[in-house]
Design a protein around this motif. Structure first.
Motif, PDB file in Angstrom:
ATOM      1  N   ASN A 156       0.775  -1.212   0.039  1.00  0.00           N
ATOM      2  CA  ASN A 156      -0.078  -0.063  -0.183  1.00  0.00           C
ATOM      3  C   ASN A 156       0.537   1.014  -0.457  1.00  0.00           C
ATOM      4  N   LEU A 157       1.796   1.298   0.933  1.00  0.00           N
ATOM      5  CA  LEU A 157       2.381   2.566   0.755  1.00  0.00           C
ATOM      6  C   LEU A 157       3.394   2.982  -0.007  1.00  0.00           C
ATOM      7  N   ILE A 158       4.298   1.323  -0.836  1.00  0.00           N
ATOM      8  CA  ILE A 158       4.534   1.384  -2.331  1.00  0.00           C
ATOM      9  C   ILE A 158       4.341   0.655  -3.175  1.00  0.00           C
ATOM     10  N   ALA A 199       8.901   0.999   4.792  1.00  0.00           N
ATOM     11  CA  ALA A 199       8.932   1.555   3.336  1.00  0.00           C
ATOM     12  C   ALA A 199       9.803   2.039   2.372  1.00  0.00           C
ATOM     13  N   LEU A 200      10.190   3.390   4.019  1.00  0.00           N
ATOM     14  CA  LEU A 200      11.333   4.216   3.673  1.00  0.00           C
ATOM     15  C   LEU A 200      12.531   3.631   3.146  1.00  0.00           C
ATOM     16  N   ASN A 201      13.227   2.758   4.021  1.00  0.00           N
ATOM     17  CA  ASN A 201      14.325   1.964   4.276  1.00  0.00           C
ATOM     18  C   ASN A 201      14.067   1.249   2.830  1.00  0.00           C
ATOM     19  N   ARG A 250      17.120  -0.406   0.611  1.00  0.00           N
ATOM     20  CA  ARG A 250      17.465  -1.270   1.288  1.00  0.00           C
ATOM     21  C   ARG A 250      16.762  -2.756   1.190  1.00  0.00           C
ATOM     22  N   VAL A 251      17.035  -3.783   2.406  1.00  0.00           N
ATOM     23  CA  VAL A 251      15.794  -5.208   1.706  1.00  0.00           C
ATOM     24  C   VAL A 251      15.489  -5.326   3.423  1.00  0.00           C
ATOM     25  N   ILE A 252      13.925  -6.141   3.161  1.00  0.00           N
ATOM     26  CA  ILE A 252      13.247  -6.169   4.227  1.00  0.00           C
ATOM     27  C   ILE A 252      13.565  -7.589   4.215  1.00  0.00           C
ATOM     28  N   ILE A 253      13.155  -8.116   5.686  1.00  0.00           N
ATOM     29  CA  ILE A 253      13.511  -9.311   5.660  1.00  0.00           C
ATOM     30  C   ILE A 253      12.228  -9.819   6.729  1.00  0.00           C
ATOM     31  N   MET A 254      10.847 -10.482   6.340  1.00  0.00           N
ATOM     32  CA  MET A 254       9.436 -10.396   7.039  1.00  0.00           C
ATOM     33  C   MET A 254       9.520 -12.228   7.479  1.00  0.00           C
TER      34      MET A 254
END
Lengths: 370, 502, 372
Positions: B174-176, B256-258, B263-267
């Motif tokens: 939703n943010l990106i 989202a900013l990151n 950057r990479v995000i791990i969930m």
């Protein structure tokens, strides 16, 4: 595993065992706040220190004063240590007072220990006391803070008023060592009621005290040296001799410019100095109230200039008598007339040379009334 | 030193690329005999009692069996009208169409279907067929996307991640809303089979970093994976370092900013905390608030945070050094005030400081797990009562209380929890060295910390960028919060820059 | 060579100045005063000029073998065995500077701060910090250098406290002691600036478009250090009168001891804390260089291990000298050694390489050498 354990054990031991090489716990130290040094008649030094007592369990502020005697200053200090429970430390010394007898003998010898010790407080203020310094340190002032603070504050205010120079133990050292300059130190006295006060400045020749000047002369001297504090006042008599009423004016200094010129007459091998001093002042007290008249102001300017020039001449005579080259004329000679300096003995030249002061006063303003 | 060998970091070794997907159960193709199928399912699930079996007979006398785990499936609307529909079915074609309409999948192997059932789907067995259907009837439990308690902001989005992976992905999407946002799934944990997503923006994120993350994810060999804490350690370049080399956040907007920053995000499923990689040291001092408040104020707060870092790490050490070694540097007016305060303290300053710091850590540790009202009481009892009593009793000097309190407050200022933990630990070596060698000891400690920071990398990127290696433009972009209208262009693209500068 | 391991021009600049500024700055004013009294400051600035000449010479030498490490190129220039011998001499030189730094550091700290603390503790901390960084590659070392260079601002800042109390007449008349004395002061000041040569040893590690930029960077670094030193010496000479400065071996610290600020008394302690970092960086540079030249000597041993060996050796040797006179003697020896290694040897090498090149009829043209 075992090794790691041993390793961490060693680390722990190092941490626990070592922490005391140079630690000086603040709580185990008596911090001297003011110190006095005297030369006794038998040639021994007497050291007096005062240190405030922690007020936590005391009803009122008080300080302890102790004395020690020895052949050197360090020995005197050691004698002190035996009288105080904790170790004495002078690294926060605020005021150092030298007795007159000591100052007349030599200032450097007692100070040597301060210059040599890496922890000593070179920022301490220094003053000469007319009498035994111990007397001043021991004085209990009524309705005033501790003596050390009183003296320090007194000197700070005096610096602001151009009564004394901004000096501390270190800043006098270059001057004391320099053959072309002499220092001037604050001079304190005690009145009949045992209240200390600033009594002008002590004049030095090298490291020996050779004379003193009054507070009024001190202001002029520092102006002639080219130093001006934040609020400098001058009071001068402006009436001529034949006038009946004596008139005085007090002025506040706004600007002062000094110009020191040293001339060498190669033919006669003589040296002379001219000191031009221009003062721009504001009249702050002059009861005759005639300052709106142009002629009067010009006349006052003229009279003030003449009076101050005369005073300056007098001052230079005093300085030359004391062989105190407070203005650093010798330094100028070294810098600009080096051959003359090398060929002559300054200590002999200085008392004989001609110094011509030339003071010009200009009244700029006169407060909010005329 | 076998003791240290246990800690040796093996995740960077290249040779081990075994893929961890061993077949858990032997394959079992759906049999034409429906009873055999039922028995197989029940046996595989060890006759668990939450397995529900429903028999439905259609209009053309076909027997269907519905099997599902009632605890993870949501079968409400099936009960309402689906069974009724089924009963009206007349032909096999019709049956198949109805089933396909209901978001289903046709499977040939029952063994595959078991895994689906465990995630909440329903199994449909049909008489005389060699296949089966799974219907998606997953029941989803998730809480509101409320603001995370430990990362509150004054202004800006208040939505935070939850325990559900797809909800989290939705929040980020939703943010990106950009096609280059890529999601890659992996399953981690040999028993728990936790779904893990790696998010990055293609073209913005450094492809080397993405590759490296995938390589490291493959190396994770653990039985259970419930949270990001395990991934964290596999992602760090240096696990011995006190400094964190990743950011964990629960805020969707921060994530989202990151992402946009490359950057990479791990969930992971089941954990609202996501990991942000790679990071620089100063990311820990940024808050989304900075970008929402006016830029001068934003810069000021950032500055305050950096100062607070320095204070929290060095202040007790400096105090110890001054009291023990260098009291000369206390100005005249303060000397006697401080001397009065420490005059009757029985312990050396180091013990004094350690005692107070440990007390504070105790209070903090005790307070975290207690419900808020009791937690406050602990704070008051600990902070006010102990502090006051200890000074009155003459154990600890009042100045030390001020120092410790200031230190504690400073360590709370930094917005990222990992960093404030690091700050708490970093100050102890400084305190010890200060008590041994005064300022020399402090300078030594700080030098070592700084060298360590210069050495540290986060996934191969220098952690202390843009300070070391120094880059003025990078500094303006990363550290200073410029007005949004001002843009300082880096000569190359940011990620290339970090790549090439040594 | 991996692009990531190279350092940029600005990093080279800070590498040079951090290597130069170190133990010498405290006593520079004193040592030049001993040679030329109040004309000592002329010596500092002239020293900067002399160093510029040396920098050009080193550049000419280094650019001939621009894509090789200096220590690698040595056997090529003067033959295998002499080259290795020279490498060994360089290792000894760098190690002896490390030892000198440690000895002086210990001496000053013991004299100024901790009279009772054993020297081995003080030296251990310094060697440990240096070892910890020097194990890493050059690009990490320079990261640290660049960051700590911000402390130089503070160093310059504290000097401004002295400005109200200076008396310019103390340095007059200028040139009173003649060229001979100033020349000696040049030598004395150069000993505090010797680190300028480091760019030659790490030449191929610097990433530049044109080789000439390295020369420019080294020049800027030289200008910066010369000005900083000149400014320091000028302030110090004008603060103390000539007879007094002759008594004070560390005039800079002594000067700062006088000043009080409302927040912090005794700036010398603060200054010393900052100065320790500068000393550490100098030590690191020489430890790094020593290990670099050793790697050429002993092939096949990783540099990390060599650093450890050098650190341990340097540490134990530095514990030896305690006597002031021994230290002075040793310092003098190292300084002469340094002048030979920094001026003499490069000049010699350059001449040799010129002759050899003529023999080979200009086989190598340095302008065309491929950039790394």
């Amino acid at each position: 595993m075992k090794r790691a354990l041993q390793f961490s054990l060693i680390c722990l031991c190092i941490i626990l065992l070592t922490g005391c090489w140079d630690s000086r716990q603040l709580r185990d130290i008596t911090i001297a706040k003011s110190a006095g040094l005297d030369l006794l008649e038998d040639g021994k030094y007497q050291s007096t220190i005062s240190s405030p007592v922690p007020k936590r369990y005391e009803a009122q502020e008080r300080s302890q004063v102790v004395q020690g005697i020895g052949h050197t200053v360090r020995e005197a200090r050691m004698a002190l240590d035996n009288k105080v429970a904790e170790r004495i430390d002078t690294s926060k010394l605020r005021v150092l007072i030298l007795g007159k007898s000591l100052a007349e003998d030599s200032v450097y010898n007692p100070l040597d220990i301060m210059y040599r010790d890496p922890r000593s407080s070179l920022g301490a203020k220094i003053a000469i006391f007319d009498g035994q310094a111990a007397d001043l340190i021991e004085t209990k002032l009524q309705d005033k803070p501790r003596t050390s603070e009183f003296v320090a504050d007194l000197l700070t205010t005096a610096e602001h008023n151009s009564l004394v120079e901004y000096l501390n133990v270190q800043l006098i050292c270059p001057i004391m060592f320099d053959p072309g300059q002499d220092m001037v130190l604050p001079y304190m006295s005690m009145d009949i009621n045992n209240n200390p006060y600033l009594n002008g400045n002590a004049l030095f020749n090298g490291e020996k005290m050779t004379g003193s000047i009054s507070p009024e002369d001190s202001v002029l001297l520092f102006l002639l040296k080219g130093e001006k504090g934040g609020s400098t006042y001058l009071t001068e008599k402006v009436s001529e001799k034949h006038e009946e009423e004596e008139e005085f004016i007090t002025v506040l200094l706004k600007e002062s410019t000094r110009n020191l010129k040293v001339d060498v007459n190669q033919a006669t091998n003589e040296i002379s100095a001219t000191v031009d001093l221009t003062l721009q002042v504001e009249a702050i007290e002059y009861p005759p109230d005639e300052l709106h008249e142009r002629e009067k102001v010009v006349q006052l300017n003229d009279r003030l200039s003449r009076a101050l020039t005369a005073e300056a001449e007098q001052l230079f005579t005093t300085l030359q008598e004391a062989n105190c080259d407070a203005l650093g004329i010798g330094r100028h000679t070294i810098a600009f007339h080096n051959s003359f300096w090398r060929n002559n003995d300054w200590l002999k030249v200085y008392p004989e040379m001609t110094i011509t002061p030339n003071v010009t006063v200009e009244i700029l303003a006169h407060g909010i009334i005329n | 030193m076998s003791f240290f060998k246990a800690f040796q970091n093996k995740k960077n070794s290249q040779n081990d690329t075994r893929i961890l997907e061993p077949p858990e159960t032997p394959t079992f193709p759906a049999s034409l005999d429906i009873d055999k199928n039922r028995v197989y399912v029940k046996e595989t699930l060890h006759y668990t009692e939450d397995l529900v079996e429903k028999k439905v007979v259609t209009n053309h006398n076909k027997i269907l069996y519905f099997l599902y785990l009632e605890t993870v499936s949501d079968t409400k609307d099936m009960n309402e009208y689906f069974y009724r529909n089924l009963r009206e079915i007349n032909s096999d074609e019709h049956l198949e169409r109805v089933l396909t309409d209901r978001d289903s999948a046709k499977l040939l192997h029952l063994s595959d279907a078991i895994a689906e059932m465990l995630s909440g789907k329903s199994l449909v067995l049909i008489e005389n067929t060699h296949y089966c259907f799974v219907l998606s009837t997953n029941s989803v439990i998730h809480r509101d996307v409320g603001e995370p308690d430990n990362e509150q902001v004054i202004r800006g989005s208040h939505s935070g991640f939850v325990e559900n992976l797809s909800v989290n992905l939705q929040l980020v999407r939703n943010l990106i809303s950009h096609p280059s946002l890529v999601v890659k799934y992996t399953t981690l944990g040999e028993v728990s089979k936790t779904k893990t997503a790696v998010l990055y923006m293609d073209g913005r994120a450094d492809s080397n970093v993405v590759e490296e993350i995938h390589r490291r994810l493959k190396k994770i060999k653990v039985e259970k994976l419930m949270n990001t804490g395990i991934i964290e350690e596999y992602m760090e370049d240096n696990i011995f370092s006190l400094f964190p080399q990743y950011i964990s956040t629960e805020r969707a907007d921060r994530a989202a900013l990151n992402l946009i920053d490359g950057r990479v995000i791990i969930m992971t499923d089941g954990d609202p905390t996501v990991l942000v990689l790679p990071v620089t040291f100063f990311s820990f001092f940024q808050s989304t608030d900075d970008y929402n408040s006016r830029w001068v104020a934003g810069n000021f707060f950032r500055f305050i945070r950096v100062v607070s870092f320095l204070l929290a790490v060095t202040l007790p050490g400096i105090y110890i050094a001054i009291i023990t070694f260098h009291f000369e540097i206390i100005p005249f007016g303060m000397t006697y005030v401080i001397k009065d305060a420490v005059e009757h303290i029985p312990y050396p300053p180091l013990i004094e400081a350690m005692f107070m710091e440990l007390t504070l850590e105790l209070i903090r540790e005790a307070g975290i797990r207690l419900p808020t009202p009791i937690g406050q009481t602990i704070g008051i009892v600990g902070g006010l009562v102990i502090g006051d009593a200890v000074v009155n009793a003459g154990f600890i000097s009042s100045i030390m209380i001020i120092v410790v309190a200031l230190t504690a407050i400073s360590s709370f200022v930094v917005p990222i929890h990992e960093m404030s933990m690091a700050m708490r630990l970093l100050r102890y070596p400084i305190m010890i060295m200060a008590s041994l060698l005064g300022f020399v000891g402090i300078v030594f400690c700080l030098t070592i910390y700084l060298i360590h920071l210069c050495k540290l990398t986060s996934l191969g990127k220098p952690l202390f960028y843009p300070f070391a290696p120094f880059n003025l433009k990078g500094l303006m972009n990363r550290f200073v919060r410029l007005p949004h209208t001002v843009e300082i262009k880096n000569d190359q693209k940011e990620n290339q820059k970090t790549n090439s500068s040594s | 060579m991996n692009d990531n391991l190279l350092i940029s021009k600005s990093q080279l600049f800070f590498f040079i100045i951090q290597s130069q500024i170190g133990i010498g700055v405290l006593s520079l004013a004193f040592s030049v005063f001993q040679e030329a009294e109040w004309d000592g400051w002329l010596g500092v600035f002239t020293g900067g000029l002399a160093i510029q000449v040396a920098i050009c010479l080193m550049y000419l030498l280094a650019v001939r073998y621009g894509d090789k490490m200096f220590f690698n190129a040595l056997p090529l220039i003067i033959g295998k065995i002499p080259g290795h011998v020279l490498n060994l001499v360089y290792t000894l030189y760098f190690s002896s500077i490390c030892i000198l730094i440690l000895v002086l550091y210990k001496h000053i700290i013991i004299r100024w701060l901790f009279p009772q603390t054993p020297g081995w503790v003080l030296n251990f901390l310094l060697v440990f910090a240096a070892w910890y960084l020097t194990r890493e590659k050059l690009h990490i070392i320079v990261r640290f250098y660049v960051f700590v260079s911000s402390l130089l601002i503070l160093v310059i800042g504290v000097l401004f406290f002295a400005i109200p109390y200076i008396n310019p007449l103390y340095i007059l008349p200028i040139g009173h002691h003649g060229f001979g004395a100033v020349g000696k002061a040049v030598l004395a000041s150069m000993q505090a600036m010797l680190g300028f040569g480091v760019f030659m040893y790490i030449f191929p590690y610097v990433k530049v478009n044109k080789k000439k930029e390295i020369l420019l960077t080294a020049t800027y670094a030289n200008i910066f250090t010369t000005c900083l030193y000149g400014f320091t010496v000028l302030i110090t000479l004008m603060f103390f009168s000539p007879p007094e400065i002759a008594l004070i071996p560390q005039p800079l610290l002594y000067m700062l001891k006088t000043f009080n600020t409302p927040i912090v008394d005794r700036l010398d302690i603060i200054f010393m804390a900052i100065w320790i970092v500068s000393v550490t960086t100098s030590l690191m540079t020489y430890m790094y260089l020593a290990s670099l030249s050793t790697t050429q000597l002993i092939k096949g041993v990783p540099r990390k291990k060599l650093v450890t060996v050098i650190a341990i050796a340097v540490y134990f040797i530095s514990l030896g000298p305690k006597n002031r006179l021994t230290i002075d003697k040793y310092a003098e020896g190292v300084d002469t050694f340094g002048l030979i290694m920094v001026f003499g040897i490069p000049l010699l090498l350059y001449l040799v390489s010129l002759i050899r090149q003529r023999g080979k009829n200009g086989a190598e043209d340095h302008e065309k050498s491929p950039s790394v």
